[in-house]
Design a protein around this motif. Structure first.
Motif, PDB file in Angstrom:
ATOM      1  N   TYR A 167       0.841  -1.187   0.000  1.00  0.00           N
ATOM      2  CA  TYR A 167       0.000   0.000   0.000  1.00  0.00           C
ATOM      3  C   TYR A 167       0.881   1.243   0.000  1.00  0.00           C
ATOM      4  CZ  TYR A 167      -4.332  -2.476   1.097  1.00  0.00           C
ATOM      5  OH  TYR A 167      -5.440  -3.283   1.052  1.00  0.00           O
ATOM      6  N   MET A 168       0.367   2.288  -0.631  1.00  0.00           N
ATOM      7  CA  MET A 168       1.041   3.568  -0.604  1.00  0.00           C
ATOM      8  C   MET A 168       0.178   4.557   0.160  1.00  0.00           C
ATOM      9  SD  MET A 168       2.447   5.940  -3.726  1.00  0.00           S
ATOM     10  CE  MET A 168       3.870   4.913  -4.048  1.00  0.00           C
ATOM     11  N   LEU A 169       0.781   5.200   1.138  1.00  0.00           N
ATOM     12  CA  LEU A 169       0.149   6.295   1.852  1.00  0.00           C
ATOM     13  C   LEU A 169       0.627   7.552   1.142  1.00  0.00           C
ATOM     14  CD1 LEU A 169       0.633   3.890   3.969  1.00  0.00           C
ATOM     15  CD2 LEU A 169       0.203   5.629   5.670  1.00  0.00           C
ATOM     16  N   ILE A 170      -0.265   8.202   0.432  1.00  0.00           N
ATOM     17  CA  ILE A 170       0.069   9.366  -0.380  1.00  0.00           C
ATOM     18  C   ILE A 170      -0.260  10.618   0.415  1.00  0.00           C
ATOM     19  CG2 ILE A 170      -0.402  10.579  -2.544  1.00  0.00           C
ATOM     20  CD1 ILE A 170      -1.359   7.765  -3.618  1.00  0.00           C
ATOM     21  N   VAL A 171       0.750  11.417   0.683  1.00  0.00           N
ATOM     22  CA  VAL A 171       0.571  12.655   1.423  1.00  0.00           C
ATOM     23  C   VAL A 171       0.272  13.767   0.425  1.00  0.00           C
ATOM     24  CG1 VAL A 171       1.662  14.333   2.960  1.00  0.00           C
ATOM     25  CG2 VAL A 171       2.138  11.879   3.233  1.00  0.00           C
ATOM     26  N   LYS A 172      -0.889  14.383   0.573  1.00  0.00           N
ATOM     27  CA  LYS A 172      -1.294  15.455  -0.332  1.00  0.00           C
ATOM     28  C   LYS A 172      -0.597  16.761   0.049  1.00  0.00           C
ATOM     29  CE  LYS A 172      -4.041  12.866  -2.679  1.00  0.00           C
ATOM     30  NZ  LYS A 172      -5.213  13.202  -3.424  1.00  0.00           N
ATOM     31  N   ALA A 173      -0.307  17.556  -0.962  1.00  0.00           N
ATOM     32  CA  ALA A 173       0.354  18.839  -0.758  1.00  0.00           C
ATOM     33  C   ALA A 173      -0.578  19.836  -0.086  1.00  0.00           C
ATOM     34  CB  ALA A 173       0.836  19.396  -2.094  1.00  0.00           C
ATOM     35  N   THR A 174       0.028  20.818   0.542  1.00  0.00           N
ATOM     36  CA  THR A 174      -0.700  21.934   1.140  1.00  0.00           C
ATOM     37  C   THR A 174      -0.112  23.234   0.574  1.00  0.00           C
ATOM     38  OG1 THR A 174       0.863  22.143   2.968  1.00  0.00           O
ATOM     39  CG2 THR A 174      -1.016  20.650   3.300  1.00  0.00           C
ATOM     40  N   LYS A 175      -0.729  24.343   0.880  1.00  0.00           N
ATOM     41  CA  LYS A 175      -0.174  25.626   0.445  1.00  0.00           C
ATOM     42  C   LYS A 175       1.233  25.813   1.018  1.00  0.00           C
ATOM     43  CE  LYS A 175      -4.575  27.931  -0.235  1.00  0.00           C
ATOM     44  NZ  LYS A 175      -5.496  28.972   0.202  1.00  0.00           N
ATOM     45  N   GLN A 176       1.426  25.351   2.260  1.00  0.00           N
ATOM     46  CA  GLN A 176       2.744  25.481   2.892  1.00  0.00           C
ATOM     47  C   GLN A 176       3.794  24.625   2.191  1.00  0.00           C
ATOM     48  OE1 GLN A 176      -0.051  24.775   4.582  1.00  0.00           O
ATOM     49  NE2 GLN A 176      -0.293  26.282   6.205  1.00  0.00           N
ATOM     50  N   SER A 177       3.460  23.364   1.922  1.00  0.00           N
ATOM     51  CA  SER A 177       4.455  22.491   1.275  1.00  0.00           C
ATOM     52  C   SER A 177       4.756  22.967  -0.140  1.00  0.00           C
ATOM     53  CB  SER A 177       3.993  21.027   1.272  1.00  0.00           C
ATOM     54  OG  SER A 177       2.849  20.831   0.461  1.00  0.00           O
ATOM     55  N   GLU A 193      -5.379  21.451   7.915  1.00  0.00           N
ATOM     56  CA  GLU A 193      -6.171  20.366   7.347  1.00  0.00           C
ATOM     57  C   GLU A 193      -5.311  19.554   6.387  1.00  0.00           C
ATOM     58  OE1 GLU A 193      -9.963  21.439   5.741  1.00  0.00           O
ATOM     59  OE2 GLU A 193     -10.324  22.894   7.338  1.00  0.00           O
ATOM     60  N   GLY A 194      -4.869  18.397   6.838  1.00  0.00           N
ATOM     61  CA  GLY A 194      -4.036  17.529   6.016  1.00  0.00           C
ATOM     62  C   GLY A 194      -4.844  16.405   5.402  1.00  0.00           C
ATOM     63  N   GLU A 195      -4.241  15.778   4.405  1.00  0.00           N
ATOM     64  CA  GLU A 195      -4.919  14.663   3.739  1.00  0.00           C
ATOM     65  C   GLU A 195      -3.896  13.602   3.348  1.00  0.00           C
ATOM     66  OE1 GLU A 195      -7.757  13.728  -0.149  1.00  0.00           O
ATOM     67  OE2 GLU A 195      -7.205  15.792   0.312  1.00  0.00           O
ATOM     68  N   ILE A 196      -4.253  12.363   3.639  1.00  0.00           N
ATOM     69  CA  ILE A 196      -3.456  11.206   3.242  1.00  0.00           C
ATOM     70  C   ILE A 196      -4.383  10.278   2.476  1.00  0.00           C
ATOM     71  CG2 ILE A 196      -2.125   9.208   4.022  1.00  0.00           C
ATOM     72  CD1 ILE A 196      -1.635  10.853   6.633  1.00  0.00           C
ATOM     73  N   GLU A 197      -3.926   9.816   1.342  1.00  0.00           N
ATOM     74  CA  GLU A 197      -4.704   8.859   0.548  1.00  0.00           C
ATOM     75  C   GLU A 197      -4.013   7.504   0.656  1.00  0.00           C
ATOM     76  OE1 GLU A 197      -5.790   8.263  -4.153  1.00  0.00           O
ATOM     77  OE2 GLU A 197      -5.586  10.295  -3.372  1.00  0.00           O
ATOM     78  N   LEU A 198      -4.779   6.459   0.905  1.00  0.00           N
ATOM     79  CA  LEU A 198      -4.257   5.104   1.011  1.00  0.00           C
ATOM     80  C   LEU A 198      -4.656   4.332  -0.231  1.00  0.00           C
ATOM     81  CD1 LEU A 198      -2.858   2.942   2.819  1.00  0.00           C
ATOM     82  CD2 LEU A 198      -5.136   2.386   3.691  1.00  0.00           C
ATOM     83  N   ARG A 199      -3.657   3.795  -0.946  1.00  0.00           N
ATOM     84  CA  ARG A 199      -3.942   3.084  -2.197  1.00  0.00           C
ATOM     85  C   ARG A 199      -3.185   1.761  -2.235  1.00  0.00           C
ATOM     86  NH1 ARG A 199      -5.003   6.727  -6.517  1.00  0.00           N
ATOM     87  NH2 ARG A 199      -5.252   4.864  -7.786  1.00  0.00           N
ATOM     88  N   TYR A 239       5.252  10.335   0.153  1.00  0.00           N
ATOM     89  CA  TYR A 239       4.599   9.023   0.206  1.00  0.00           C
ATOM     90  C   TYR A 239       5.320   8.113   1.183  1.00  0.00           C
ATOM     91  CZ  TYR A 239       8.478   7.212  -2.516  1.00  0.00           C
ATOM     92  OH  TYR A 239       9.740   6.846  -2.920  1.00  0.00           O
ATOM     93  N   THR A 240       4.601   7.111   1.635  1.00  0.00           N
ATOM     94  CA  THR A 240       5.158   6.022   2.435  1.00  0.00           C
ATOM     95  C   THR A 240       4.648   4.735   1.821  1.00  0.00           C
ATOM     96  OG1 THR A 240       5.171   7.377   4.437  1.00  0.00           O
ATOM     97  CG2 THR A 240       5.257   4.988   4.745  1.00  0.00           C
ATOM     98  N   LEU A 241       5.544   3.822   1.573  1.00  0.00           N
ATOM     99  CA  LEU A 241       5.190   2.542   0.966  1.00  0.00           C
ATOM    100  C   LEU A 241       5.349   1.454   2.021  1.00  0.00           C
ATOM    101  CD1 LEU A 241       4.417   1.202  -1.745  1.00  0.00           C
ATOM    102  CD2 LEU A 241       6.858   0.933  -2.189  1.00  0.00           C
ATOM    103  N   ILE A 242       4.259   0.691   2.238  1.00  0.00           N
ATOM    104  CA  ILE A 242       4.280  -0.361   3.251  1.00  0.00           C
ATOM    105  C   ILE A 242       3.849  -1.688   2.638  1.00  0.00           C
ATOM    106  CG2 ILE A 242       3.926   1.181   5.218  1.00  0.00           C
ATOM    107  CD1 ILE A 242       0.943   0.444   5.183  1.00  0.00           C
TER     108      ILE A 242
END
Length: 144
Positions: A3-13, A107-113, A81-84
């Protein structure tokens, strides 16, 4: 199951703001717990989209269009991303729920795929390349 934990960008990043020390420590601790559990395969952060480019395709056979970053819309951009490698979806969700909020307290967002595990994809591309080579050889023989 990978699985990949996808970290979504923010205005700060996207502005190139580095995570604060607290978040860096929390992410290091999180990654260490994944390592200790034997599930961590990779974990990386990405530079802002200003250092990248986007290649878009319209119709098959047409030349792709290249757009140099930064991209106006932050939504959909990946910041890391983090791959597990885990035994089940439930285990993947449990690890994802423990990931620190990547948005520096906002407000952060992580997508799990789930990754495609079809090894035929790699074999298929190799077979396609071999087939193309054979067709080229046949064409050469037919022309001589």
């Amino acid at each position: 199951m990978r699985y990949m934990l996808i970290v979504k960008a923010t205005k700060q990043s996207e502005a190139g703001v580095k995570p604060n020390r607290q978040l860096m420590d929390e992410m290091a601790s999180f990654n260490e717990s994944l390592t200790e559990a034997g599930v961590l395969l990779a974990a990386e952060g990405l530079q802002p989209s200003s250092s990248g480019l986007r290649i878009t395709y319209s119709e098959y056979g047409e030349k792709p269009n290249v757009v140099v970053g930064p991209f106006a819309e932050v939504k959909g951009i990946i910041a890391g991303y983090t791959l597990i490698d885990v035994k089940s979806e439930e285990e993947a969700i449990a690890f994802a729920m423990r990931m620190p909020n990547p948005a520096y307290g906002g407000e952060g967002e992580i997508e799990l795929r789930l990754l495609l595990e079809d090894t035929n994809l790699l074999q298929g591309s190799r077979m396609m390349a071999l087939e193309a080579d054979l067709r080229d050889q046949i064409d050469i023989l037919n022309k001589s």
